[in-house]
Design a protein around this motif. Structure first.
Motif, PDB file in Angstrom:
ATOM      1  N   LEU A 175       9.095  -1.220   4.625  1.00 35.07           N
ATOM      2  CA  LEU A 175       9.993  -0.353   3.447  1.00 35.07           C
ATOM      3  C   LEU A 175      11.234  -0.451   3.975  1.00 35.07           C
ATOM      4  CD1 LEU A 175       6.670   1.298   3.567  1.00 35.07           C
ATOM      5  CD2 LEU A 175       8.090   2.492   1.802  1.00 35.07           C
ATOM      6  N   ARG A 176      11.809  -1.430   5.078  1.00 32.81           N
ATOM      7  CA  ARG A 176      12.948  -1.418   5.602  1.00 32.81           C
ATOM      8  C   ARG A 176      14.147  -1.522   4.258  1.00 32.81           C
ATOM      9  NH1 ARG A 176      17.201  -1.058   6.754  1.00 32.81           N
ATOM     10  NH2 ARG A 176      18.446  -1.774   8.301  1.00 32.81           N
ATOM     11  N   HIS A 177      13.986  -2.253   3.324  1.00 33.47           N
ATOM     12  CA  HIS A 177      14.921  -2.357   2.261  1.00 33.47           C
ATOM     13  C   HIS A 177      14.659  -1.632   1.066  1.00 33.47           C
ATOM     14  CE1 HIS A 177      16.531  -5.722   4.834  1.00 33.47           C
ATOM     15  NE2 HIS A 177      15.318  -6.133   4.791  1.00 33.47           N
ATOM     16  N   GLU A 178      13.954  -0.722   0.873  1.00 32.91           N
ATOM     17  CA  GLU A 178      13.484   0.109  -0.102  1.00 32.91           C
ATOM     18  C   GLU A 178      14.798   0.892  -0.125  1.00 32.91           C
ATOM     19  OE1 GLU A 178      11.018  -0.198  -2.352  1.00 32.91           O
ATOM     20  OE2 GLU A 178      10.502  -1.933  -1.089  1.00 32.91           O
ATOM     21  N   GLN A 179      15.137   1.403  -1.578  1.00 38.80           N
ATOM     22  CA  GLN A 179      16.187   2.277  -1.750  1.00 38.80           C
ATOM     23  C   GLN A 179      16.318   3.518  -1.175  1.00 38.80           C
ATOM     24  OE1 GLN A 179      16.774   3.211  -6.023  1.00 38.80           O
ATOM     25  NE2 GLN A 179      17.614   4.998  -5.637  1.00 38.80           N
ATOM     26  N   VAL A 196      10.927   8.468  -2.244  1.00 42.56           N
ATOM     27  CA  VAL A 196      10.299   7.648  -1.110  1.00 42.56           C
ATOM     28  C   VAL A 196       8.693   7.809  -1.108  1.00 42.56           C
ATOM     29  CG1 VAL A 196       9.803   8.101   1.729  1.00 42.56           C
ATOM     30  CG2 VAL A 196      12.044   8.322   0.484  1.00 42.56           C
ATOM     31  N   GLU A 197       8.170   8.966  -1.719  1.00 40.39           N
ATOM     32  CA  GLU A 197       6.596   8.589  -1.880  1.00 40.39           C
ATOM     33  C   GLU A 197       6.248   7.545  -2.965  1.00 40.39           C
ATOM     34  OE1 GLU A 197       3.635  11.467  -4.431  1.00 40.39           O
ATOM     35  OE2 GLU A 197       4.309  12.354  -2.475  1.00 40.39           O
ATOM     36  N   GLN A 198       7.155   7.405  -3.913  1.00 38.44           N
ATOM     37  CA  GLN A 198       6.726   6.008  -4.659  1.00 38.44           C
ATOM     38  C   GLN A 198       6.739   4.926  -4.342  1.00 38.44           C
ATOM     39  OE1 GLN A 198       9.323   6.502  -8.236  1.00 38.44           O
ATOM     40  NE2 GLN A 198       8.611   8.626  -8.509  1.00 38.44           N
ATOM     41  N   GLU A 199       7.716   4.696  -3.245  1.00 39.11           N
ATOM     42  CA  GLU A 199       8.001   3.466  -2.411  1.00 39.11           C
ATOM     43  C   GLU A 199       6.824   3.210  -1.648  1.00 39.11           C
ATOM     44  OE1 GLU A 199      12.957   3.649  -2.557  1.00 39.11           O
ATOM     45  OE2 GLU A 199      11.721   4.341  -0.704  1.00 39.11           O
ATOM     46  N   VAL A 200       6.564   4.174  -0.890  1.00 39.32           N
ATOM     47  CA  VAL A 200       5.110   3.925   0.396  1.00 39.32           C
ATOM     48  C   VAL A 200       4.308   3.781  -0.550  1.00 39.32           C
ATOM     49  CG1 VAL A 200       3.804   5.297   1.724  1.00 39.32           C
ATOM     50  CG2 VAL A 200       6.290   5.548   1.965  1.00 39.32           C
ATOM     51  N   VAL A 201       3.845   4.648  -1.720  1.00 39.84           N
ATOM     52  CA  VAL A 201       2.518   4.179  -2.429  1.00 39.84           C
ATOM     53  C   VAL A 201       2.583   2.719  -3.055  1.00 39.84           C
ATOM     54  CG1 VAL A 201       1.231   4.824  -4.479  1.00 39.84           C
ATOM     55  CG2 VAL A 201       1.895   6.396  -3.033  1.00 39.84           C
ATOM     56  N   ARG A 202       3.532   2.395  -3.433  1.00 38.94           N
ATOM     57  CA  ARG A 202       3.795   0.995  -4.289  1.00 38.94           C
ATOM     58  C   ARG A 202       3.610  -0.005  -3.131  1.00 38.94           C
ATOM     59  NH1 ARG A 202       8.609   1.598  -6.079  1.00 38.94           N
ATOM     60  NH2 ARG A 202       9.823   0.490  -4.644  1.00 38.94           N
ATOM     61  N   LYS A 203       4.216   0.121  -2.055  1.00 39.81           N
ATOM     62  CA  LYS A 203       3.821  -0.925  -0.775  1.00 39.81           C
ATOM     63  C   LYS A 203       2.265  -0.944  -0.482  1.00 39.81           C
ATOM     64  CE  LYS A 203       7.732  -2.974  -0.152  1.00 39.81           C
ATOM     65  NZ  LYS A 203       7.935  -4.465  -0.475  1.00 39.81           N
ATOM     66  N   MET A 224       5.956   8.679   7.657  1.00 36.80           N
ATOM     67  CA  MET A 224       5.009   8.152   6.578  1.00 36.80           C
ATOM     68  C   MET A 224       3.900   9.253   6.199  1.00 36.80           C
ATOM     69  SD  MET A 224       4.839   4.161   6.725  1.00 36.80           S
ATOM     70  CE  MET A 224       6.324   3.167   6.631  1.00 36.80           C
ATOM     71  N   PRO A 225       3.460  10.166   7.149  1.00 35.97           N
ATOM     72  CA  PRO A 225       2.418  10.830   7.045  1.00 35.97           C
ATOM     73  C   PRO A 225       2.512  12.032   5.845  1.00 35.97           C
ATOM     74  CG  PRO A 225       2.501  10.517   9.410  1.00 35.97           C
ATOM     75  CD  PRO A 225       3.628   9.894   8.817  1.00 35.97           C
ATOM     76  N   PRO A 226       3.684  12.255   5.584  1.00 35.78           N
ATOM     77  CA  PRO A 226       3.978  13.183   4.398  1.00 35.78           C
ATOM     78  C   PRO A 226       3.303  12.628   2.943  1.00 35.78           C
ATOM     79  CG  PRO A 226       5.832  13.542   5.642  1.00 35.78           C
ATOM     80  CD  PRO A 226       4.850  12.153   6.366  1.00 35.78           C
ATOM     81  N   TYR A 227       3.214  11.355   3.134  1.00 38.22           N
ATOM     82  CA  TYR A 227       2.846  10.606   1.871  1.00 38.22           C
ATOM     83  C   TYR A 227       1.449   9.850   1.999  1.00 38.22           C
ATOM     84  CZ  TYR A 227       7.837  11.042   2.115  1.00 38.22           C
ATOM     85  OH  TYR A 227       9.139  11.521   2.286  1.00 38.22           O
ATOM     86  N   ALA A 228       0.622  10.193   3.132  1.00 33.98           N
ATOM     87  CA  ALA A 228      -0.690   9.752   3.043  1.00 33.98           C
ATOM     88  C   ALA A 228      -1.655  10.341   2.142  1.00 33.98           C
ATOM     89  CB  ALA A 228      -1.082  10.389   4.632  1.00 33.98           C
ATOM     90  N   ALA A 230      -0.894  10.771  -0.811  1.00 31.13           N
ATOM     91  CA  ALA A 230      -0.804   9.929  -1.998  1.00 31.13           C
ATOM     92  C   ALA A 230      -1.245   8.599  -1.998  1.00 31.13           C
ATOM     93  CB  ALA A 230       0.824   9.791  -2.430  1.00 31.13           C
ATOM     94  N   VAL A 231      -1.092   7.960  -0.688  1.00 28.34           N
ATOM     95  CA  VAL A 231      -1.643   6.722  -0.607  1.00 28.34           C
ATOM     96  C   VAL A 231      -3.078   6.648  -0.646  1.00 28.34           C
ATOM     97  CG1 VAL A 231      -1.783   4.788   1.093  1.00 28.34           C
ATOM     98  CG2 VAL A 231       0.277   5.921   0.985  1.00 28.34           C
ATOM     99  N   GLN A 232      -3.856   7.754   0.025  1.00 27.96           N
ATOM    100  CA  GLN A 232      -5.258   7.672  -0.327  1.00 27.96           C
ATOM    101  C   GLN A 232      -5.537   7.631  -1.607  1.00 27.96           C
ATOM    102  OE1 GLN A 232      -7.920  11.062   1.207  1.00 27.96           O
ATOM    103  NE2 GLN A 232      -7.661   9.946   2.968  1.00 27.96           N
ATOM    104  N   ALA A 233      -5.049   8.493  -2.304  1.00 26.44           N
ATOM    105  CA  ALA A 233      -5.351   8.782  -3.633  1.00 26.44           C
ATOM    106  C   ALA A 233      -5.366   7.494  -4.515  1.00 26.44           C
ATOM    107  CB  ALA A 233      -4.477  10.155  -4.386  1.00 26.44           C
TER     108      ALA A 233
END
Length: 262
Positions: A175-179, A196-203, A224-228, A230-233
């Motif tokens: 996610l180095r180059h995400e906005q 940020v959550e959307q970026e992590v899930v999209r990847k 990244m754990p705050p978005y884990a 959302a990634v799992q879902a």
């Protein structure tokens, strides 16, 4: 009724009258897990981030590696090893039973620090990969979301006991180059948490779309754990990160209540 009889967290009328002994030089107590972190960063640490005090329901002792910044850690210079080792030795002196970190790229020094310490050391979330592989079908892919793919080198993976065969199973996205996520590496001081959550899930979803046989996802970055959840879902896959690692460490060294004494 049991909780009513507790004095503070662990002491009860039945176990409070015991002889205890402190290690020479120890001047704090009750922190079973020590966590080293990068000293020079500038961005928000959300709940779920490894250095946010609300992340764990047990005490952790945080220790900055003095003077360390992201480029020096990612570039894996030899001088950084001694800075890291000094912080780990200080944590041991303060009574911790195991040491982790708040950046997967501390893994550049995982093998050397573990060899130098006489308590368990797991300073990269990546050390979970061999165990995760054992949970999956032979040869099944594993997704890895990282802050910076270019810095996820063979040297780092080797130091974390990742075999050449296992490396072939890794699907790595960064996610180095995400906005918004790029704020973490660039130190801009603020980001839009929802984006940020959307970026992590999209990847994570890109990994699944490109590699449908993926069996699990590991979040390398301690931010990244705050978005884990959302990634799992979104992926319906097991998700591993620094919190799964540190909770595992804690359960291993604190089967009995830990007071911080010998």
């Amino acid at each position: 009724m049991i909780e009513q009889n507790r004095q503070y967290r662990y002491l009860t009328p039945s176990n409070s009258k015991v002889k205890v002994r402190m290690m020479k030089g120890q001047n704090i107590a009750g922190f079973p897990i020590g966590i080293i972190y990068i000293d020079d960063v500038y961005y928000p640490m959300m709940p779920g981030n490894i250095v946010n005090g609300y992340t764990f329901n047990f005490p952790v002792r945080l220790k900055a590696v003095t003077g360390l910044d992201i480029p020096n850690l990612f570039n894996a210079g030899d001088d950084v090893f001694y800075q890291i080792l000094k912080a780990c030795e200080e944590l041991k002196k303060e009574g911790v039973r195991a040491i982790s970190s708040a950046c997967g790229f501390f893994g550049n020094y995982q093998d050397r620090v573990a060899a130098a310490m006489d308590i368990p050391v797991a300073i990269s979330s990546l050390v979970q990969l061999p165990w995760i592989a054992s949970l999956l079908k032979p040869g099944q892919s594993m997704g890895v979301l990282t802050a910076d793919k270019a810095s996820l080198t063979d040297k780092l993976l080797n130091a974390c006991s990742i075999s050449d065969e296992l490396k072939k199973r890794l699907i790595i996205k960064d996610l180095r180059h995400e906005q918004e996520f790029s704020c973490i590496l660039e130190g801009r001081g603020e980001f839009d948490n929802g984006i940020v959550e959307q970026e992590v899930v999209r990847k994570a979803l890109e990994i699944i779309e490109e590699n449908p046989d993926t069996g699990a996802i590991l979040l390398e970055c301690s931010d990244m754990p705050p978005y884990a959840h959302a990634v799992q879902a979104a992926t319906q896959l097991p998700v591993f990160d620094f919190t799964t690692l540190i909770r595992w460490l804690h359960s291993a060294v604190c089967q009995t209540p830990y007071y911080g004494f010998i």
